[in-house]
Design a protein around this motif. Sequence first.
Motif, PDB file in Angstrom:
ATOM      1  N   ASP A 279       4.069   1.704   4.246  1.00  0.00           N
ATOM      2  CA  ASP A 279       3.551   3.360   3.323  1.00  0.00           C
ATOM      3  C   ASP A 279       2.668   2.252   2.898  1.00  0.00           C
ATOM      4  O   ASP A 279       1.806   3.262   2.294  1.00  0.00           O
ATOM      5  CB  ASP A 279       4.862   3.822   3.059  1.00  0.00           C
ATOM      6  CG  ASP A 279       6.341   3.918   4.168  1.00  0.00           C
ATOM      7  OD1 ASP A 279       5.689   4.398   4.586  1.00  0.00           O
ATOM      8  OD2 ASP A 279       6.748   4.379   2.968  1.00  0.00           O
ATOM      9  N   ASP A 280       2.391   1.528   1.920  1.00  0.00           N
ATOM     10  CA  ASP A 280       1.367   1.554   1.593  1.00  0.00           C
ATOM     11  C   ASP A 280      -0.344   0.987   1.690  1.00  0.00           C
ATOM     12  O   ASP A 280      -1.102   0.523   1.480  1.00  0.00           O
ATOM     13  CB  ASP A 280       1.947   0.683   0.237  1.00  0.00           C
ATOM     14  CG  ASP A 280       2.159  -1.114   0.889  1.00  0.00           C
ATOM     15  OD1 ASP A 280       2.047  -1.425   2.007  1.00  0.00           O
ATOM     16  OD2 ASP A 280       2.166  -2.004   0.091  1.00  0.00           O
ATOM     17  N   PRO A 300      -2.391  -4.102   1.241  1.00  0.00           N
ATOM     18  CA  PRO A 300      -3.246  -2.962   1.356  1.00  0.00           C
ATOM     19  C   PRO A 300      -5.102  -2.696   1.537  1.00  0.00           C
ATOM     20  O   PRO A 300      -5.064  -1.676   2.285  1.00  0.00           O
ATOM     21  CB  PRO A 300      -2.811  -2.050   0.273  1.00  0.00           C
ATOM     22  CG  PRO A 300      -1.552  -2.920   0.081  1.00  0.00           C
ATOM     23  CD  PRO A 300      -1.789  -4.236   0.323  1.00  0.00           C
TER      24      PRO A 300
END
Length: 563
Positions: A279-280, A300
């Motif tokens: 998700d990051d 990220p």
Amino acid sequence: MKETIIMLLASELAGSLSADDIGRLLEIPPAPEMGDYAFPCFTLARILRKSPVAIAEELRKKIMPDDAFENITAIAGYLNFFVDKNQFAASVLSRVLEDGYGRKQAAVKVVIEFASPNTNKPLHLGHLRNMSIGESVARILQFCGNDVVRTSINNDRGIHICKSMLAYRAVGGGATPQSAGKKPDHFVGDYYVLFSRNAAVDPSWNDRAQHMLRQWEAGDEQVRALWKTMNGWALDGFKQTYDLFGIRFDREYFESDLYTFGKEIVRDGLERGVFSRRDDGATVVDLDAEKLGTKVLLRPDGTAVYIVQDLYLAVLKHDEFACDRSLYVVGNEQDFHFAVLKTILKKLGSPVAGKIHHLSYGMVDLPEGKMKSREGTVVDADDLINETKSLAAEEVARRYRLDDAEIERRSLVIALAAIKYQLLRVDIGKTMLFDPRKAISFEGDTGPYLLYSYARASSIVRKAPAPPSRAVAADGAFNGAEIALLRQLDRFPEAAAFAGDKLSPSIIASYAFGLAQAFNEFYHNSQVIGSDREQFRLQLVAAFRAVMKNCLWLLGIEAIEEM
């Protein structure tokens, strides 16, 4: 003779034990009166459902002595073979005195990666163990018939490099290794230590190093120019140490050339569903099933972690050399890293996955304790070599009358032998304690003791009225020390092959020490020149000298004719 015994037993035990099983079970008895070889029948007892004593007696009746054996006896569940000493001596000496004794032929290509330093500090004692292992394993594999390629990866980019650069830019004032009168890699390393000291007082130095790393990755011209200069200094210093230590590489890689290419492998794995995106925004691989957890590959912000470069380099080496095996000589603190590397490559379906072997070795401690790079308490490789050379020079000057140049030459050879042997005699998987004063001793389990034994044998051959004849002169009147030395010489091919199978220089070191002990026992008990058995004993000395020279070479040690 061992092969003859294995063949005889394999013929009688077909279906019960293989020749390989018999070879592993065959022993050398602790005392001569118990035979030259002994075969224990206890494993057979479970297979044949008979007592070991009964099996040994049955085999004794079936295997009748021939010209190769004086006698075969069965005692307490062992089948004992007493070889014919004349045939044994003739067989050993004729084989040893031929070219290529103990060598094997194979068609396997092996790439071995070792040394692999960071360019922010000089090589240290840990590197010397790495280099000793890497070079010795390469030589052992070559001796066993493999085609060996030596490689190294120079870790020449990253935050640790920027720390040295930042400290130099802050206080270097344009100094150079030449102007400072320092070896270039030591010069660079001083600034790495200086950075750590300054950062301990002012933590903003860490932020400034991170900023410099971002500048480097953005291609800042001034930062790149400084990086190129300081890396050049470090690499020049490494080459001097490699040359001194007898190390060469067929191919050197540089992290700065490789670090971006691994991202393509990760992107391919992401498209194929081998990897996933968190998700990051980080790209990860799930290794929970292999009990290795979840590993981040791309952060990220899209930057790659170190293992991504290793993924690319593993594939690159495989493609460049079409290798059958890919060995990495790296300390055991990286065991987890290599478990992850192999698992990821396997998930990607790469053919190199099954060829990778991490040759994991233990760390080196000193009598004073552990080394710490950032605090400047590391024992630099060059300093250790020079310190050991000084100790060797003291010993050489005490024992022999030589000019300064010859003392310098011999003391360097002896010092390198002391260091390499001490680093290799301990099983590579174990943490070890290195003591230069113990390593330099001319007596006991040391490199100088091996050199001294070789030089003693060379002296005997030089003083002989004529060179040893190629025609074997075994005469049957053997003493115990002669037979013990012949037995040790006979074991060399087996020791070399075993070391190759196990990738273990300590097997050669242990064998060489036993061989030197056997020779010195023979030397003290048996007159050579001027004896009525001069020719045979000269051949025995020449045979020892030939095998010991091979052992020294396998350990990366230069043989010298005089101590």
